[in-house]
Design a protein around this motif. Structure first.
Motif, PDB file in Angstrom:
ATOM      1  N   GLN A  38       0.875  -1.187   0.139  1.00  0.00           N
ATOM      2  CA  GLN A  38       0.088   0.005   0.240  1.00  0.00           C
ATOM      3  C   GLN A  38       1.060   1.256   0.064  1.00  0.00           C
ATOM      4  O   GLN A  38       2.010   1.196   0.579  1.00  0.00           O
ATOM      5  N   ILE A  39       0.475   2.170  -0.775  1.00  0.00           N
ATOM      6  CA  ILE A  39       1.289   3.692  -0.836  1.00  0.00           C
ATOM      7  C   ILE A  39       1.081   4.220   0.496  1.00  0.00           C
ATOM      8  O   ILE A  39       0.096   4.121   1.482  1.00  0.00           O
ATOM      9  N   ASN A  69       6.145   2.268  -0.330  1.00  0.00           N
ATOM     10  CA  ASN A  69       4.936   1.345   0.146  1.00  0.00           C
ATOM     11  C   ASN A  69       5.296   0.869   1.419  1.00  0.00           C
ATOM     12  O   ASN A  69       6.398   0.485   1.760  1.00  0.00           O
TER      13      ASN A  69
END
Length: 163
Positions: A121-122, A154
């Motif tokens: 996930q960023i 990330n």
């Protein structure tokens, strides 16, 4: 609630393309993307069906209604006989968020494959980070690793569903 992951075939790709518009809209706050002159996000997902078996798109259905989609990618399948599995894209329509649909869809995907998994996930997508941490923590009973990659920006969780 009857939840199913339904593989998306090439003849049904328009449904997935339509859902990707919502995904891109949601994600635009993190990626600073804009629509084109026709008011759409530019998308090309034809490669999902062009003979590259690494890509596995699914619709998330709840009681027969489309609730979202997820894409499972077999990463490095061309060079690794035991590829890492990635949930490449994941979207639940707003109506179904915070109802358990996303969690159940993720678990369904994990249960489909005995594999090593890596999810990313960023860093500024705090809802996604929280969601995936909670889902993976519960699913693995805490048996996962997480690291932050400054190069990609990330957060990455890794775990295995191998027996």
């Amino acid at each position: 609630m009857n939840l199913k992951l339904v593989p998306v075939r090439a003849e049904n790709k328009d449904t997935l393309i339509n859902l990707y518009q919502f995904y891109e809209y949601d994600f635009s706050r993190y990626m600073d993307t804009d629509v084109d002159t026709n008011g759409k996000y530019a998308l090309d997902i034809d490669f999902y069906w062009e003979g590259d078996e690494r890509w596995n798109p699914f619709l998330i259905e709840v009681n027969g209604a489309i609730a979202g989609f997820l894409i499972v990618l077999f990463e490095n399948m061309d060079t690794d006989p035991d590829p890492t599995h990635v949930i490449y894209d994941f979207m639940v329509l707003h109506k179904y968020r915070r109802t358990g649909v996303g969690r159940r869809a993720a678990v369904e995907a994990f249960n489909m494959y005995q594999a090593n998994w890596s999810l990313a996930q960023i860093k500024n997508n705090l809802p996604a980070i929280s969601f995936w941490r909670n889902v993976i923590e519960d699913y693995t009973d805490g048996n996962f690793t997480e690291r932050y990659s400054p190069d990609s920006g990330n957060y990455i969780q890794k775990f295995s569903t191998k027996k």
